[in-house]
Design a protein around this motif. Structure first.
Motif, short mmCIF file in Angstrom:
data_model
loop_
_atom_site.label_atom_id
_atom_site.label_comp_id
_atom_site.label_asym_id
_atom_site.label_seq_id
_atom_site.Cartn_x
_atom_site.Cartn_y
_atom_site.Cartn_z
N GLU A 72 62.63 38.19 36.97
CA GLU A 72 62.90 36.75 36.95
C GLU A 72 62.82 36.22 35.52
N LEU A 73 61.83 36.66 34.77
CA LEU A 73 61.71 36.24 33.37
C LEU A 73 62.92 36.70 32.56
N ALA A 74 63.40 37.89 32.83
CA ALA A 74 64.59 38.41 32.14
C ALA A 74 65.81 37.54 32.42
N LYS A 75 65.97 37.09 33.65
CA LYS A 75 67.10 36.20 33.99
C LYS A 75 67.03 34.90 33.20
N GLU A 76 65.84 34.32 33.14
CA GLU A 76 65.67 33.07 32.40
C GLU A 76 65.92 33.28 30.90
N ALA A 77 65.46 34.41 30.37
CA ALA A 77 65.65 34.71 28.94
C ALA A 77 67.12 34.88 28.61
N GLU A 78 67.85 35.53 29.49
CA GLU A 78 69.27 35.79 29.24
C GLU A 78 70.10 34.51 29.26
N ARG A 79 69.75 33.58 30.13
CA ARG A 79 70.55 32.35 30.23
C ARG A 79 69.96 31.20 29.42
N PHE A 80 69.05 31.52 28.50
CA PHE A 80 68.40 30.48 27.71
C PHE A 80 69.42 29.66 26.92
N ASP A 81 69.32 28.35 27.08
CA ASP A 81 70.16 27.43 26.31
C ASP A 81 69.36 26.19 25.88
N GLY A 82 68.07 26.26 26.03
CA GLY A 82 67.22 25.13 25.68
C GLY A 82 66.82 24.31 26.89
N SER A 83 67.71 24.23 27.86
CA SER A 83 67.42 23.42 29.05
C SER A 83 66.36 24.06 29.94
N ASN A 84 66.16 25.36 29.80
CA ASN A 84 65.16 26.05 30.62
C ASN A 84 63.92 26.43 29.81
N ARG A 85 63.73 25.78 28.67
CA ARG A 85 62.56 26.04 27.81
C ARG A 85 61.25 25.86 28.58
N ASP A 86 61.13 24.76 29.32
CA ASP A 86 59.89 24.51 30.07
C ASP A 86 59.64 25.58 31.12
N LYS A 87 60.70 26.05 31.75
CA LYS A 87 60.57 27.11 32.76
C LYS A 87 60.05 28.40 32.12
N ILE A 88 60.57 28.73 30.95
CA ILE A 88 60.13 29.94 30.27
C ILE A 88 58.68 29.80 29.82
N ILE A 89 58.30 28.65 29.30
CA ILE A 89 56.91 28.42 28.91
C ILE A 89 55.99 28.55 30.12
N GLU A 90 56.41 27.98 31.23
CA GLU A 90 55.64 28.07 32.47
C GLU A 90 55.47 29.54 32.89
N MET A 91 56.55 30.32 32.78
CA MET A 91 56.49 31.72 33.16
C MET A 91 55.60 32.53 32.21
N LEU A 92 55.64 32.21 30.92
CA LEU A 92 54.78 32.90 29.97
C LEU A 92 53.31 32.58 30.25
N GLU A 93 53.03 31.35 30.61
CA GLU A 93 51.65 30.98 30.97
C GLU A 93 51.19 31.72 32.22
N LYS A 94 52.10 31.87 33.17
CA LYS A 94 51.76 32.61 34.39
C LYS A 94 51.52 34.09 34.04
N LEU A 95 52.35 34.65 33.18
CA LEU A 95 52.16 36.04 32.76
C LEU A 95 50.80 36.21 32.09
N ASN A 96 50.44 35.28 31.26
CA ASN A 96 49.15 35.33 30.59
C ASN A 96 48.01 35.37 31.60
N GLN A 97 48.13 34.64 32.69
CA GLN A 97 47.11 34.64 33.74
C GLN A 97 47.12 35.95 34.53
N LEU A 98 48.31 36.49 34.76
CA LEU A 98 48.44 37.73 35.53
C LEU A 98 47.87 38.93 34.79
N ILE A 99 47.96 38.87 33.48
CA ILE A 99 47.48 40.00 32.67
C ILE A 99 46.02 39.77 32.40
#
Length: 99
Positions: A72-99
Motif C-alpha cells: 500500500e505504501l508503494a502505491k502511494e509513493a508511486e502516485r505521489f503528486d503532493g496531494s497525498n502527502r498527508d496520507k504518506i506521512i500518516e503511513m510512515l507514522e504507522k510504520l514507525n509504530q509497527l516497527i
C-alpha cells in the motif's frame, strides 16, 4: 514504487515521492531502527533511494508480516503528486509504530 536494482544487501528504489527530502528523511529515520541497515543514499533529482543492508541480519518474519502495508505504501509513493502527502506521512507514522 519501482525496484530498479536488487541483490541481497542492496536495493535501489525509484518513485516520485523520493524527490521530497522531508519525507525521505522521515522514512530513513524509521529504517534506522533496523540494525541491519548500513547506508541509505537519496538522489532528489532522479527520485531514487539506495538502501544498503546486512542481508543476513534482516528480520524476514517482521518484513513478511508487513508485506501488505508495504504494498500500500508503494502505491502511494508511486502516485505521489503532493496531494497525498498527508496520507504518506500518516503511513510512515504507522510504520514507525509497527516497527
Amino acid at each position: 514504487m519501482m525496484v530498479t536494482s536488487f541483490f541481497p544487501g542492496r536495493i535501489r528504489l525509484r518513485a516520485p515521492v523520493f524527490k521530497e527530502a522531508d519525507l525521505v528523511e522521515k522514512a530513513i529515520g524509521i529504517l534506522r531502527k533496523f540494525p541491519a541497515l548500513k547506508n541509505v543514499e537519496n538522489n532528489l533529482l532522479t527520485g531514487s533511494v539506495l538502501i544498503e543492508y546486512e542481508a543476513d541480519k534482516v528480520p524476514m518474519e517482521k518484513l513478511i508480516s508487513l508485506r501488505d502495508f508495504f504494498m500500500e505504501l508503494a502505491k502511494e509513493a508511486e502516485r505521489f503528486d503532493g496531494s497525498n502527502r498527508d496520507k504518506i506521512i500518516e503511513m510512515l507514522e504507522k510504520l514507525n509504530q509497527l516497527i
